[in-house]
Design a protein around this motif. Structure first.
Motif, short mmCIF file in Angstrom:
data_model
loop_
_atom_site.label_atom_id
_atom_site.label_comp_id
_atom_site.label_asym_id
_atom_site.label_seq_id
_atom_site.Cartn_x
_atom_site.Cartn_y
_atom_site.Cartn_z
N LYS A 23 -15.67 93.57 14.92
CA LYS A 23 -16.58 92.54 15.41
C LYS A 23 -15.83 91.58 16.34
N ASP A 24 -14.60 91.25 15.95
CA ASP A 24 -13.81 90.31 16.75
C ASP A 24 -13.50 90.87 18.13
N ASN A 25 -13.31 92.17 18.21
CA ASN A 25 -12.95 92.79 19.48
C ASN A 25 -14.13 93.02 20.41
N VAL A 26 -15.36 92.93 19.90
CA VAL A 26 -16.52 93.15 20.75
C VAL A 26 -16.55 92.12 21.88
N VAL A 27 -16.34 90.86 21.53
CA VAL A 27 -16.37 89.80 22.54
C VAL A 27 -15.21 90.00 23.52
N LYS A 28 -14.05 90.33 23.00
CA LYS A 28 -12.89 90.56 23.86
C LYS A 28 -13.16 91.73 24.81
N PHE A 29 -13.77 92.79 24.28
CA PHE A 29 -14.11 93.95 25.12
C PHE A 29 -15.06 93.53 26.24
N ALA A 30 -16.09 92.75 25.89
CA ALA A 30 -17.06 92.31 26.89
C ALA A 30 -16.38 91.50 27.99
N ALA A 31 -15.43 90.67 27.60
CA ALA A 31 -14.70 89.86 28.59
C ALA A 31 -13.82 90.73 29.49
N MET A 32 -13.38 91.85 28.97
CA MET A 32 -12.50 92.75 29.75
C MET A 32 -13.28 93.62 30.72
N ARG A 33 -14.58 93.77 30.51
CA ARG A 33 -15.39 94.71 31.29
C ARG A 33 -15.24 94.54 32.80
N PRO A 34 -15.23 93.31 33.33
CA PRO A 34 -15.11 93.19 34.78
C PRO A 34 -13.79 93.76 35.34
N ASP A 35 -12.78 93.85 34.48
CA ASP A 35 -11.48 94.35 34.91
C ASP A 35 -11.32 95.85 34.71
N MET A 36 -12.39 96.50 34.28
CA MET A 36 -12.31 97.95 34.01
C MET A 36 -12.80 98.74 35.21
N ASN A 37 -12.17 99.86 35.40
CA ASN A 37 -12.64 100.84 36.37
C ASN A 37 -14.06 101.22 35.96
#
Length: 170
Positions: A23-37
């Protein structure tokens, strides 16, 4: 930092498998999305149909903690107010005694007044606590909703074939 592979994203999240996405990583993942290929993001999102469940689980956890905190707070406040009321009741009973000196009477009046003031201060402190708790709860809920919107919006854009600049693939 740009993420060009699923393994890079997993490493940044500190996980070895998408099943370990907490659950904690979901928000972190969402924040990382713009930096993903774009292709990497699309491949990851396709593997994670559990986003809605994770979001609901986070909200349920937040609600449970909030409810528990409020219940504990109510119990604590009740005990404090009962204690102050008991002290005032004792002072009231003592003031009924006819053999009290004026100094003793003044003491019991002051004791009753002091407990009322302390109870007022405690109540104000509790209201500040509840206000802060509400603010934190709303913030967490907002983050979860924003993460859900970002993920859902990203998924929809990927399904439409949009790239990160807002233009369509042809």
């Amino acid at each position: 930092m740009a993420f060009d592979s699923e393994d890079e994203v997993k490493a940044a999240l500190g996980i070895t498998s998408w099943r370990n996405l907490s659950k904690d990583n979901v928000v972190k993942f969402a924040a990382m999305r713009p930096d993903m290929n774009k292709d990497v993001a699309q491949a990851i999102v396709a593997q994670l149909p559990v986003y809605a469940r994770l979001g609901l689980d986070v909200m349920e956890s937040v609600r449970n903690v909030h409810d528990s905190t409020l219940g504990s707070n109510r119990h604590s406040q009740d005990r404090v107010h009962d204690g102050f009321a008991e002290v005032r009741e004792m002072a009231k009973e003592e003031l009924k005694r006819e053999d009290l000196s004026s100094e003793e009477r003044r003491y019991y009046h002051e004791a009753a007044k002091e407990t009322a003031q302390k109870e007022f201060e405690k109540d104000s402190e509790n209201k500040r606590f509840l206000d802060g708790l509400l603010g934190k709860t709303v913030t967490v809920a907002g983050i979860v909703v924003a993460a859900g919107v970002a993920i859902a919006g990203g998924r929809a854009a990927l399904q439409r074939g949009d790239d990160t600049t807002g233009t369509r693939d042809t």
